[in-house]
Design an enzyme around this catalytic site. Structure first.
Site, PDB file in Angstrom:
ATOM      1  CG  ASP A  64      -0.381  -0.485   2.483  1.00 40.18           C
ATOM      2  OD1 ASP A  64       0.669  -1.161   2.501  1.00 40.18           O
ATOM      3  OD2 ASP A  64      -0.990  -0.175   3.514  1.00 40.18           O
ATOM      4  CD  GLU A  81       7.908   1.309   7.092  1.00 39.93           C
ATOM      5  OE1 GLU A  81       7.110   0.358   7.206  1.00 39.93           O
ATOM      6  OE2 GLU A  81       7.554   2.473   6.902  1.00 39.93           O
TER       7      GLU A  81
END
Length: 641
Positions: free
Chosen positions: A322, A538
């Site tokens: 996303d 991340e």
């Protein structure tokens, strides 16, 4: 008001009255956390820089009292100041229903360190191993008042959180996290993580995106069966496999019942079935409410099209990517209009089917291991049918790559991503070992662009080659995608390429950590003028060694569960071949290496490198989205190629 011919409407003011229409399909029925006037008013007031902050707050009063207090301040007509006071008076601190866990199981010198030859990387691995204790949580509702509620789903066991804004457990993150946990010797913690996910399947029939009520309308890449598989490979705990098997079968049945789509083969020789991500909602995502609402209302004034955008945004979140140009109709659209053309439900993605192939093969093995001879489902036959369908629909023989299929265009996408190589990992995991002749024959051709792109990407392989501004596009290099490419390269015998990917990944993780204040006593001194103690990000920037990634809906997060897990897996798998990282711009630099891709690279520029085989459709001023019907999860769509 229309702007630039794109069907753009001026933003509706935050104070506009919002009426939740009858039959609204939010992720749950909570009038606080999932849908309704209170959620709309608070989120559109933009009290917090991150919409997730509000929906992660537990109530300080029972819900009926909270809703009454909202009505007393004027409901949707309340001022921003009144809403801020209302939230302060009625909600607690986000994350307060969680507490850290004393990780007594942690071994300061886990066995994987013996696999690492380079002393700097070995010391770094030991440091990262120690970070697990900072990411383990357990649920603690003791501070909630009688009748108060939280958006957290009930979790019985200890679990690892990704870090940063991600305070709860997340589905597909957990797979990559436990690859590291197992190599750190944390078997009980691994088992606890898996048990929590199994309990969610038992309760809901599937694993939600994350452990919050506002995620109950969507899942994520279904990796639970593969988690049990790698747990079994490390422990040989057949009893746990037998215990988990009925719930793994239940989850597979959910994906079969809700995510299959029929596709007619191009030669009219029949219909095949493959799986897609699909979420049935007509509301903004609660944790990203303002972004979805403003996107939909900027794109169109048509409520039906707005509802379609909400569903496709939620579906994009279900994919884990996303967001990406993989999910939009016009990948070359301007950055600020790219998501107007989101049509995720029309995309049949390669990696979802590659994962489900692995799941079905693994379930077949588990049925045999558990001696469940009464089982009526032939999972191996399902896997082989899926594999044949993937070749018929996704496979591009000249390139040896697999591309997503676009239902409403009746053709394959031309967007290259690590998903294009995922089947080379999945199909290699067969009973005979290695890849079939069919898979292996084109592997050299398929991996050729990986070598070329990686040669120009010192920070890692990018998610796609489109510099769209979205976080799952260029230049972001995501740890899970590096892992998949390493696995695919190993499976097909491309050991040198796998090692190059591993070294590049280790360089990025280490150098980003070092540049943000990481140090190792007696081995590596802290950089001057750094106040932090080293961040595990991340995602990373593929154009530079040791730069965190950017783009997307939120600032880059540190922690970080899957980065730690994949780094430890990488050190264990490739540690004999890896060398000390070189970090440009630091005392560890050996020349200033820079990427030949500039940060302003565009899709057309990258296409000229012969990496992308064809030019994407141009952006159009007349593409305005339509309310084309999309089948809901309860029904199968049919498309012909």
């Amino acid at each position: 008001m229309l702007i630039s011919g794109y069907g753009v409407r001026a933003l509706v003011a935050a104070s506009v009255v919002f009426v939740a229409f009858a039959g609204a399909k939010g992720p749950c029925d909570s009038e606080i956390y999932c849908q309704g006037d209170l959620l709309h008013a608070v989120q559109m007031a933009k009290l917090y820089s991150d919409d997730k902050a509000f929906v992660d707050k537990p109530t300080l009063k029972p819900p009926a009292q909270v809703l009454a207090s909202f009505a007393e301040i004027g409901g949707v007509n309340a001022s921003r100041e009144a809403l801020q006071k209302f939230v302060n008076d009625n909600f607690g601190q986000e994350g307060s229903e969680l507490k850290p866990v004393d990780l007594t199981e942690l071994d300061a010198n886990p066995p994987f360190l013996a696999s690492v030859s380079d002393p700097t990387l070995r010391a770094f691995g030991k440091t990262v191993n120690g970070y697990w204790s900072t990411l383990v949580r357990e649920q603690d509702n003791s501070a909630l008042c009688n009748g108060c509620v939280s958006s957290m789903l009930s979790l019985k066991y200890h679990f690892v959180v990704p870090g940063g804004r991600f305070r709860e457990s997340y589905y597909w993150d957990t797979y990559f996290t436990i690859e590291g946990l197992l190599r750190s010797g944390l078997r009980e913690l691994t088992r606890s993580n898996i048990r929590d996910l199994l309990a969610l399947v038992d309760l809901y029939g599937f694993v939600p995106n994350g452990a919050r009520v506002y995620y109950l309308d969507r899942s994520q890449p279904p990796l639970l069966t593969l988690m049990v598989k790698i747990y079994y490979e490390h422990t040989k705990d057949a009893a746990f496999v037998a215990e988990a098997l009925p719930l793994l079968q239940k989850e597979h049945a959910y994906w079969q019942s809700n995510h299959l789509v029929n596709i007619t083969k191009s030669d009219d020789s029949g219909v095949v079935q493959l799986s897609r991500y699909i979420v049935d909602t007509d509301q903004p995502r609660p944790e990203s409410y303002t972004k979805d609402y403003e996107l939909a209302h900027n794109a169109t004034t048509d409520p039906a099209i707005q509802a379609r955008i909400y569903a496709d945004m939620a579906t994009g979140a279900e994919s884990g990517w996303d967001y990406s140009t993989r999910w939009v109709k016009y990948p070359s659209a301007p950055t600020d209009r790219l998501l107007y053309g989101i049509h995720t439900r029309q995309v049949v993605p390669v990696e979802l089917n590659a994962i489900l192939y692995q799941v079905e093969q693994t379930l077949a093995s588990f049925v045999a291991l558990a001696n469940s001879s009464s089982d009526s489902i032939d999972y191996r036959e399902l896997a082989q049918s899926r594999r044949k369908a993937m070749y018929a629909v996704f496979y591009d023989q000249p390139s040896g790559l697999f591309y997503d299929y676009i239902l409403d265009e009746h053709q394959r996408s031309n967007i290259l991503s690590p998903a294009s190589l995922w089947p080379y990992w999945s199909f290699g995991a067969n009973d005979e070992g290695g890849v079939s002749h069919e898979d292996g024959a084109w592997a050299n051709v398929a991996f050729s662009p990986v070598s070329r792109i990686l040669g120009k990407s010192p920070g890692g392989f990018p998610a796609t080659l489109y510099n769209s501004g979205q976080q799952w596009d260029y230049p972001s290099a995501w740890p899970p995608l590096q892992y998949v490419l390493m696995q695919a390269a190993l499976t097909t015998g491309h050991v040198d390429l796998a090692t190059q990917l591993a070294q590049t990944f280790a360089n990025s993780v280490f150098c980003a950590w070092f540049k943000t204040g990481g140090s190792i006593p007696g081995i590596l001194e802290k950089l001057p003028n750094t106040n932090d103690t080293g961040h595990m990000f991340e995602k990373f920037d593929s154009t530079q060694v040791g730069k965190e990634g950017g783009g997307g809906e939120y600032t880059v997060q540190a922690g970080f569960g899957w980065t730690n897990g994949i780094l430890i897996w990488t050190l264990d798998t490739f540690g004999k071949s890896l060398v000390a990282p070189v970090c440009p711009g630091t005392p560890l630099a050996a020349g200033e290496a820079t990427s030949t891709f500039s940060s302003a690279s565009t899709a057309s520029t990258l296409s000229e490198s012969s990496v992308v085989s064809s030019t994407p459709p141009p952006v159009s001023s007349s593409w305005v989205p339509t309310a084309t019907a999309v089948s809901t999860p309860s029904s199968n769509a049919t498309s012909s190629t």
